[in-house]
Motif scaffolding. Structure first.
Motif, PDB file in Angstrom:
ATOM      1  N   ASP A   1      75.886  51.234  62.844  1.00  0.00           N
ATOM      2  CA  ASP A   1      77.236  51.011  63.375  1.00  0.00           C
ATOM      3  C   ASP A   1      78.122  50.413  62.278  1.00  0.00           C
TER       4      ASP A   1
ATOM      5  N   TYR B   1      79.919  44.084  66.992  1.00  0.00           N
ATOM      6  CA  TYR B   1      80.030  45.504  66.678  1.00  0.00           C
ATOM      7  C   TYR B   1      80.299  45.686  65.188  1.00  0.00           C
TER       8      TYR B   1
ATOM      9  N   ARG C   1      74.761  45.754  66.574  1.00  0.00           N
ATOM     10  CA  ARG C   1      74.682  46.098  67.996  1.00  0.00           C
ATOM     11  C   ARG C   1      73.545  45.409  68.734  1.00  0.00           C
TER      12      ARG C   1
END
Length: 329
Positions: free
Chosen positions: A134, A223, A217
């Motif tokens: 991510d 995030y 995550r």
């Protein structure tokens, strides 16, 4: 709504106060089997719920089925999708809020896991799990590349006092500029400690701390585990820490409460465009009262206070009262 999504002060969403929502999307269906075999019982589980954003309250209020668990186990082995081995399920506080507390280790994904008993009170489990880099970048064109699995390990001690667990995580992070060029790679990692402590017949403390670089995550409301710089083809790992402390109290055999304080802190790497809108801190308080009306039915009410701060300095707070009727069959 998770802590990382509450409206910031002064925004249009923050001015829309006093809203009311009814929902049944957290309803679940599951199917379990246990089949004897020469190598032990072969167990399977499939579970789904309806907790998606799809559907319309305007005319049908429909929501699609969503897969939660789908796995099988035999002996020491488990394969399929379920809770990550990096989680500590025994140490999670009971909340009526479906997302649970900010800062917790919380993720479901496909994996291959091996668990063994070291003693009658100690277990060790290791797993390889589905990767997902991510990452983010200045231009917004970064593409994650996942060539190897995430790896986790967990040691847990159980006893009359409760339990204590130590967890570790390794993540290979890789991304490119969106065109398959200028690939960058780094290694993310995470550590977690937590457990439960019984204070008597009616009180239990639950606690958890999770931290790492590039942990992303694996922590609720964190995030973008790494920042990608296309000009130098490098990934800068995001540093994050999160956790909670909670007290569960039994008022009577049928009445119980949980109060928890939860928080995260995120150090977003600068130099990769405008980071002013990225979360840097979330804080949250849950306090509930749950009545076991019958063995298969609970009714409860919960107060939730949440605060969020972003790198640019803007903040937002939210207060919410949530009720639930829970049926089991």
């Amino acid at each position: 709504m998770s802590a990382g999504e509450i409206p910031l002060n002064g925004s249009a969403a923050a001015k829309r106060k006093g809203t009311t929502t009814f929902s049944a999307r957290t309803s679940r269906l599951f199917f379990e089997t246990a089949t004897p075999s020469d190598i032990g019982d072969i167990k399977t589980k499939i579970e789904a719920d309806f907790f998606t954003s799809e559907g319309s309250e305007t005319y049908s209020n429909s929501a699609r089925l969503r897969l939660r668990h789908a796995y099988g186990s035999v002996g020491n082995w488990l394969a399929g999708q379920t809770w990550s081995n990096f989680m500590d399920l025994s140490g999670m506080p009971e909340t009526l809020e479906f997302d649970g507390p900010t800062g917790q280790a919380f993720i479901r994904q496909a994996q291959l896991r091996y668990t063994t008993a070291l003693t009658d009170k100690q277990t060790l489990s290791v797993s390889v799990e589905n990767p997902q880099s991510d990452a983010r970048d200045n231009g917004g064109n970064v593409t994650a590349i996942d060539r190897g699995p995430d790896v986790t390990a967990k040691w847990q001690l159980n006893g009359d006092f409760g339990h204590f667990a130590v967890r570790g995580l390794y993540r290979p992070l890789r991304a490119d500029d969106g065109n398959g060029n200028n690939q960058a790679q780094t290694n993310g990692w995470g550590m977690g400690v937590g457990g439960s402590l019984k204070l008597g017949a009616n009180d239990t403390i639950l606690y958890q701390v999770n931290a790492g670089e590039g942990i992303g995550r694996y922590i609720m409301d964190v995030y973008g585990s790494a920042a990608y710089d296309a000009s130098t083809a490098t990934l800068a790992k995001q540093q994050a820490i999160g956790g909670y402390v909670a007290l569960q109290h039994l008022w009577s055999p049928r009445l119980r409460s949980t109060m928890s304080f939860n928080a995260t802190h995120i150090n977003n790497k600068s130099g990769y465009g405008d980071i002013s809108g990225l979360n840097t801190d979330t804080r949250q308080v849950h306090s509930n009262l749950i009545w076991a009306v019958a063995p298969q039915m609970d009714v409860g009410v919960e107060y939730i206070w949440t605060a969020r701060k972003v790198e640019g300095g803007a903040e937002g707070t939210s207060s919410r009262v949530q009720g639930a009727a829970i049926y089991r069959f």
